[in-house]
Scaffold this motif. Structure first.
Motif, short mmCIF file in Angstrom:
data_model
loop_
_atom_site.label_atom_id
_atom_site.label_comp_id
_atom_site.label_asym_id
_atom_site.label_seq_id
_atom_site.Cartn_x
_atom_site.Cartn_y
_atom_site.Cartn_z
N PRO A 152 -156.80 -36.87 65.13
CA PRO A 152 -158.19 -36.58 64.80
C PRO A 152 -158.29 -35.52 63.71
O PRO A 152 -157.39 -34.69 63.54
CB PRO A 152 -158.78 -36.08 66.11
CG PRO A 152 -157.62 -35.49 66.84
CD PRO A 152 -156.44 -36.35 66.47
N SER A 153 -159.40 -35.54 62.98
CA SER A 153 -159.59 -34.62 61.86
C SER A 153 -159.63 -33.18 62.34
O SER A 153 -160.16 -32.87 63.41
CB SER A 153 -160.90 -34.92 61.13
OG SER A 153 -160.94 -36.26 60.72
N VAL A 154 -159.07 -32.27 61.53
CA VAL A 154 -159.15 -30.85 61.86
C VAL A 154 -160.54 -30.33 61.49
O VAL A 154 -161.18 -30.83 60.56
CB VAL A 154 -158.05 -30.05 61.14
CG1 VAL A 154 -156.67 -30.54 61.58
CG2 VAL A 154 -158.19 -30.14 59.62
N LYS A 155 -161.00 -29.33 62.22
CA LYS A 155 -162.37 -28.83 62.02
C LYS A 155 -162.51 -28.11 60.67
O LYS A 155 -163.42 -28.39 59.90
CB LYS A 155 -162.73 -27.84 63.14
CG LYS A 155 -162.92 -28.48 64.52
CD LYS A 155 -164.29 -29.10 64.65
CE LYS A 155 -164.62 -29.44 66.09
NZ LYS A 155 -163.68 -30.31 66.78
N LYS A 257 -153.67 -36.30 70.51
CA LYS A 257 -154.24 -35.19 71.29
C LYS A 257 -155.17 -35.67 72.39
O LYS A 257 -156.18 -35.04 72.69
CB LYS A 257 -154.97 -34.21 70.35
CG LYS A 257 -154.07 -33.64 69.26
CD LYS A 257 -154.84 -32.85 68.23
CE LYS A 257 -153.92 -32.39 67.11
NZ LYS A 257 -154.65 -31.88 65.94
N MET A 258 -154.82 -36.77 73.01
CA MET A 258 -155.59 -37.24 74.15
C MET A 258 -155.30 -36.35 75.35
O MET A 258 -154.21 -35.79 75.48
CB MET A 258 -155.25 -38.69 74.46
CG MET A 258 -155.50 -39.63 73.28
SD MET A 258 -157.20 -39.63 72.71
CE MET A 258 -157.94 -40.66 73.97
N SER A 259 -156.27 -36.24 76.26
CA SER A 259 -156.11 -35.30 77.36
C SER A 259 -156.05 -35.95 78.74
O SER A 259 -155.62 -35.29 79.70
CB SER A 259 -157.25 -34.27 77.35
OG SER A 259 -158.50 -34.88 77.56
N VAL A 260 -156.49 -37.20 78.89
CA VAL A 260 -156.49 -37.86 80.21
C VAL A 260 -156.03 -39.30 80.06
O VAL A 260 -156.48 -40.03 79.18
CB VAL A 260 -157.89 -37.82 80.86
CG1 VAL A 260 -157.85 -38.49 82.23
CG2 VAL A 260 -158.40 -36.39 81.00
N PHE A 261 -155.15 -39.69 80.97
CA PHE A 261 -154.74 -41.09 81.10
C PHE A 261 -155.30 -41.59 82.43
O PHE A 261 -154.88 -41.17 83.51
CB PHE A 261 -153.22 -41.20 81.09
CG PHE A 261 -152.69 -42.61 81.21
CD1 PHE A 261 -153.03 -43.58 80.29
CD2 PHE A 261 -151.82 -42.95 82.25
CE1 PHE A 261 -152.53 -44.87 80.39
CE2 PHE A 261 -151.31 -44.24 82.36
CZ PHE A 261 -151.67 -45.20 81.43
N ILE A 339 -151.29 -34.23 78.89
CA ILE A 339 -152.14 -35.33 79.34
C ILE A 339 -152.14 -35.34 80.86
O ILE A 339 -151.08 -35.42 81.49
CB ILE A 339 -151.65 -36.68 78.80
CG1 ILE A 339 -151.73 -36.72 77.27
CG2 ILE A 339 -152.47 -37.83 79.39
CD1 ILE A 339 -151.11 -37.96 76.65
N MET A 340 -153.31 -35.25 81.46
CA MET A 340 -153.44 -35.39 82.91
C MET A 340 -153.61 -36.86 83.26
O MET A 340 -154.23 -37.61 82.52
CB MET A 340 -154.64 -34.59 83.42
CG MET A 340 -154.49 -33.09 83.29
SD MET A 340 -155.81 -32.18 84.12
CE MET A 340 -157.22 -32.62 83.10
N TRP A 618 -162.57 -35.77 69.73
CA TRP A 618 -162.22 -34.46 69.19
C TRP A 618 -163.37 -33.89 68.36
O TRP A 618 -163.68 -32.70 68.44
CB TRP A 618 -160.96 -34.57 68.34
CG TRP A 618 -160.35 -33.26 67.96
CD1 TRP A 618 -160.64 -32.50 66.86
CD2 TRP A 618 -159.35 -32.54 68.68
NE1 TRP A 618 -159.88 -31.36 66.84
CE2 TRP A 618 -159.07 -31.35 67.95
CE3 TRP A 618 -158.65 -32.78 69.86
CZ2 TRP A 618 -158.12 -30.41 68.38
CZ3 TRP A 618 -157.71 -31.85 70.29
CH2 TRP A 618 -157.46 -30.69 69.56
N ASN A 619 -164.01 -34.74 67.59
CA ASN A 619 -165.12 -34.32 66.71
C ASN A 619 -166.36 -35.13 67.08
O ASN A 619 -166.58 -36.23 66.58
CB ASN A 619 -164.74 -34.56 65.24
CG ASN A 619 -163.56 -33.70 64.82
OD1 ASN A 619 -163.64 -32.48 64.81
ND2 ASN A 619 -162.45 -34.34 64.47
N ALA A 620 -167.15 -34.56 67.97
CA ALA A 620 -168.26 -35.30 68.57
C ALA A 620 -169.54 -35.25 67.76
O ALA A 620 -170.41 -36.10 67.93
CB ALA A 620 -168.54 -34.76 69.97
#
Length: 657
Positions: A152-155, A257-261, A339-340, A618-620
Motif C-alpha cells: 500500500p502507498s506510504v502516507k 501489510k495485512m493484519s488478519v487472516f 498477521i492474526m 491502509w489508506n482509507a
C-alpha cells in the motif's frame, strides 16, 4: 512386425471402448433455454454415474435416454438403463451457462462390487459474444513511478538531492510518542534511522524498506495504517488448501501489510480442523465419497457426498484437513508476520458437515451428548447452496456442549502457540426460511446468540460474525452482543441493501466492510465465461476493489452491471448517512470456494484483483472529485502493480498483457 498387430488392435479397442463422458452445450432455442447433452460412452448397463453441477433448474428433454436425479445440492446421478447400448444420451433444457465453470464435472462410475471409477470428460461450449467487458482504457500502466511508490502507498514521503545505495536495514528505535498504531518513520541519508511506536510499526517499516530500490535518493517516509483490521478470508471448507500453500499465501499477504487472516474452517461441505475428542469431524467430515444405496435409500456411509468439484477421495480438491499441529504452525507463522488468524466455524446454518459428522460419532460411540440435530425435525427448507439439512437445532443443550468443545480447543491451540486470538467467528449467515419448524424464528436465533455469548463470556474471548448475527434478535441481546463483538462483516451491498454497513456502524457495531460489490474476489473478473468465478453479485476486478470508499460507501460502486458509469452524484440520495465513522474498523477481501479447484485458482482470483482492497485498508480516505481524478489515481496504482508487483510474483495470477 506383424505379430504385434493383434495386440495393438486389442489395446486400441480397449481404449476406444473405455467408459467416457461428453458434455455439449447446445444453442439457445425459441424458449430461451439451451439444450444440453451428456453422452455416456461405454458405461455398463445397470450402473450409476455421479457428477457435480452448480445448482441450476432444468427440464429433461422428451428424447433423453435417462434422467438426471439430484441427491443433495450439487450431487447429481444418472441410472443407466438395464437395456442400455454402448452409448446413452441424456438431454435437458436449462439456461445457457453463465460461466464455463458451471458445467457438470467430476463424473464417476459406480458399480456394485467394484471401486468407484473417474470417467474422462470432454466438454464443448457454444461460441458467444461477450456482451459486457470492462473498458481496457482503464488498465493503463504508463505512469512514471518514484522510488517509494509501493502498495500500500506510504502516507508521506519527501526526497533529497543526489543518489545513494540503500544501507542495510538498521535496528528499529522504539518511540513512546503519541502516534497511530502501526506508525513508523524511515530516514535514509547520511544517517539512516528507522523508528516505530509498536511491533507492528517496526514490522511494517521492514516491509517498506525491503521494497525500496537498492539505488535511491535520500528520503524520509512517515507512514501508518488507517484501519487496524485489514483482512482476507479464505474458504477452505469448500475447497481444501494445504498448510504449505496457506503459508505461501501468508507470505504474500504480509508483503502488503495485512493484519488478519480470516480462516473459514467449517461449512456444509467440510470441517477442516482436527478436534481430537470427536475424530469423526475430520475422518468423516473432511472427506467425500459417493453415496451408497442401503435398503433402497441413498446414504453417506463413509464420508460426505461430493462437493462442488464432484471428486471423491484423494482425487477431490475438497478433501483434507489440518491437524492441531498444522493449525499451530499456521497461526505462529502468521503472527511472525504480524498477521492474526481468526478461525470461523459457520453456524447455526451452513453446518451440514458438523451435523453429519456427529451422527457418525453417535453411531460409533452411542454418545448423544453432542447431537446437533433432532431425528424428528419436520423443518422443510432449501438453503442458499441448495441443502435441506444444514441447520443446527439450537434448542438442544448438546449444541452448546459441542461449541464449548470447539471453543476450548481453539483457545488452547492459540495459547500453546503463544499467539493472540482476536475472536472466534461463528458465522450466523443464511439460515434458510423454514428452518426450526414449530418455533418462532426470532426466539430461535436469540436463543443461539445468547448461548454463544455465554460460551464466549465464560472464556473471555471475543465473537465475530456475518451481518445476520445482529439481525432478528431482541434489543436485550443486541445490547449485550455489541461490546462482545470483535467485528461484524457487512457484506450485502447489492441494490436495495447499500445501507447495511452504515446501519451497523450507526447502531454501534464494530463494522468490517466486506462488500460483495467491491470485495468478493470469488466473483469473476468479468463477464467472459472462461473466467472462473461466480457472478450473482456482479464482477470484481482491480478497479472495483480500488474504488471502495469506506466513508462514502454509496460512491464505491462506480459502474452499473453493464459497465456503464453509475451516477455517483445521486448514489447517496435518500440513504442513511454515516454518523459514527469510528465504528468502521476495517476492510476485508472474501474468497469463497465454490468454483475453486486448486491453489492456482486461489492466487488467480486474489491477484491482482485484491490489491485495491489492500491499498484501501491502509489508506482509507480518498477524494475523487470526478472520474478523471479517479482514473489518474488508478493509473498510478495500476502502474505500480504492473511495473513493480507482478514481476516479483511466482504464482499464478491474471495477466492482462
Amino acid at each position: 512386425m506383424n505379430r504385434f498387430l493383434p495386440l495393438f488392435a486389442l489395446l486400441l479397442f480397449a481404449a476406444c471402448s473405455a467408459p467416457s463422458v461428453e458434455f455439449v452445450e447446445g444453442p439457445v432455442g425459441d424458449n430461451g433455454k439451451a439444450l444440453f447433452t451428456i453422452t455416456l460412452n461405454g458405461v455398463p448397463a445397470g450402473s450409476r454415474v455421479w457428477f457435480a453441477q452448480n445448482p441450476t433448474s432444468y427440464t429433461m428433454a422428451e428424447d433423453s435416454e435417462a434422467e438426471i436425479k439430484v441427491f443433495m445440492a450439487t450431487s447429481h446421478y444418472i441410472d443407466i438403463p438395464a437395456d442400455a447400448g454402448k452409448k446413452v444420451t441424456v438431454k435437458y433444457y436449462s439456461r445457457l451457462l453463465p460461466r464455463y465453470s458451471f458445467a457438470p464435472e467430476g463424473f464417476y462410475l459406480q458399480q456394485d462390487g467394484k471401486p468407484d471409477r473417474a470417467l474422462p470428460l470432454s466438454v464443448s461450449f457454444q461460441e458467444r459474444k461477450i456482451a459486457v467487458l470492462p473498458d481496457p482504457a482503464y488498465f493503463r500502466a504508463d505512469a512514471t513511478l518514484a522510488p517509494a511508490d509501493i502498495i500500500p502507498s506510504v502516507k508521506n514521503v519527501s526526497y533529497g538531492e543526489g543518489v545513494m545505495q540503500k544501507p542495510p536495514f538498521p535496528s528499529v528505535k522504539m518511540l513512546s510518542e503519541d502516534h497511530p498504531a502501526g506508525w513508523y518513520r524511515i530516514i535514509i541519508g547520511e544517517n539512516t534511522v528507522v523508528e516505530a511506536v509498536d511491533d507492528d510499526g517496526a514490522y511494517y517499516a521492514c516491509v517498506t524498506y525491503s521494497k525500496l530500490p537498492d539505488t535511491l535518493p535520500p528520503l524520509s517516509i512517515e507512514d501508518w495504517p488507517d484501519f487496524r483490521y485489514r483482512g482476507l478470508m479464505l474458504d477452505v471448507a469448500r475447497n481444501f488448501t494445504t498448510k504449505e500453500n496457506i503459508m505461501k499465501l501468508l507470505d504474500v499477504l504480509a508483503s502488503y501489510k495485512m493484519s488478519v487472516f480470516h480462516f473459514h474452517l467449517a461449512d456444509d461441505e467440510g470441517w477442516r480442523l482436527e478436534i481430537p475428542q470427536i475424530p469423526e469431524l475430520t475422518t468423516y467430515g473432511a472427506h467425500h465419497a459417493l453415496p451408497v444405496e442401503v435398503d433402497g435409500t441413498l446414504v453417506e456411509n463413509n464420508a460426505l457426498c461430493p462437493g462442488y468439484d464432484g471428486g471423491v477421495g484423494s482425487a477431490s480438491s475438497s478433501d483434507g484437513f489440518l491437524t492441531q499441529e498444522d493449525y499451530k504452525e499456521i497461526i505462529k507463522y502468521a503472527w511472525e508476520r504480524r498477521i492474526m488468524v481468526m478461525p470461523e466455524f459457520d453456524t447455526p446454518g451452513h453446518s451440514r458437515a458438523a451435523i453429519y459428522s456427529l451422527k457418525q460419532y453417535e453411531k460409533r460411540t452411542g454418545d448423544s451428548s453432542y447431537r446437533l440435530s433432532s431425528p424428528g425435525d419436520s423443518s422443510k427448507y432449501y438453503s442458499a447452496q441448495a441443502y435441506t439439512d444444514n441447520v443446527l437445532d439450537v434448542t438442544l443443550p448438546s449444541v452448546y456442549k459441542f461449541m464449548d468443545l470447539v471453543f476450548d480447543n481453539v483457545i488452547r491451540l492459540h495459547k500453546e502457540a503463544g499467539v493472540p486470538l482476536p475472536a472466534i467467528h461463528i458465522g450466523g449467515d443464511e439460515v434458510p426460511t423454514g428452518a426450526w419448524a414449530g418455533h418462532d424464528r426470532v426466539d430461535m436465533k436469540d436463543m443461539y446468540i445468547r448461548g454463544m455469548m455465554d460460551i464466549a463470556e465464560k472464556r473471555g474471548v471475543k465473537l465475530a460474525g456475518w451481518q445476520e448475527i445482529t439481525q432478528g434478535i431482541t434489543p436485550q441481546s443486541a445490547e449485550r452482543l455489541t461490546p462482545m463483538l470483535y467485528i461484524v462483516n457487512a457484506w450485502s451491498t447489492l441494490p436495495g441493501e447499500e445501507e447495511v454497513p452504515y446501519n451497523l456502524a450507526n447502531a454501534g457495531y464494530p463494522t468490517l466492510l466486506s462488500n460483495v460489490t467491491n470485495l468478493y474476489v470469488d466473483l469473476a473478473y468479468s463477464a467472459d465465461p472462461s473466467e472462473r468465478g461466480l457472478h450473482w453479485g456482479g464482477f470484481v476486478d482491480e478497479r472495483k476493489t480500488f474504488a471502495l470508499d469506506p466513508y462514502h460507501i454509496y460512491r464505491s460502486v462506480r459502474w452499473n452491471r453493464d459497465e456503464t458509469p453509475a451516477d455517483l452524484d445521486k448514489a447517496a440520495q435518500g440513504k442513511v448517512s454515516l454518523e459514527h465513522p469510528e465504528n468502521i474498523v476495517g476492510v476485508q477481501v472474501q474468497l469463497w470456494g465454490e468454483t475453486i479447484r486448486s491453489f492456482d485458482n486461489v492466487t488467480y482470483n486474489i491477484f491482482p484483483k485484491a490489491l485495491g482492497a489492500f491499498e484501501r485498508g491502509w489508506n482509507a480516505n480518498v477524494q475523487w472529485a470526478d472520474d478523471g481524478q479517479f482514473r489518474k489515481d488508478f493509473t498510478h496504482f495500476y502502474s505500480i502493480v504492473k511495473q513493480r508487483e507482478e514481476p516479483t510474483w511466482d504464482f499464478k495470477y491474471k495477466n492482462r498483457d
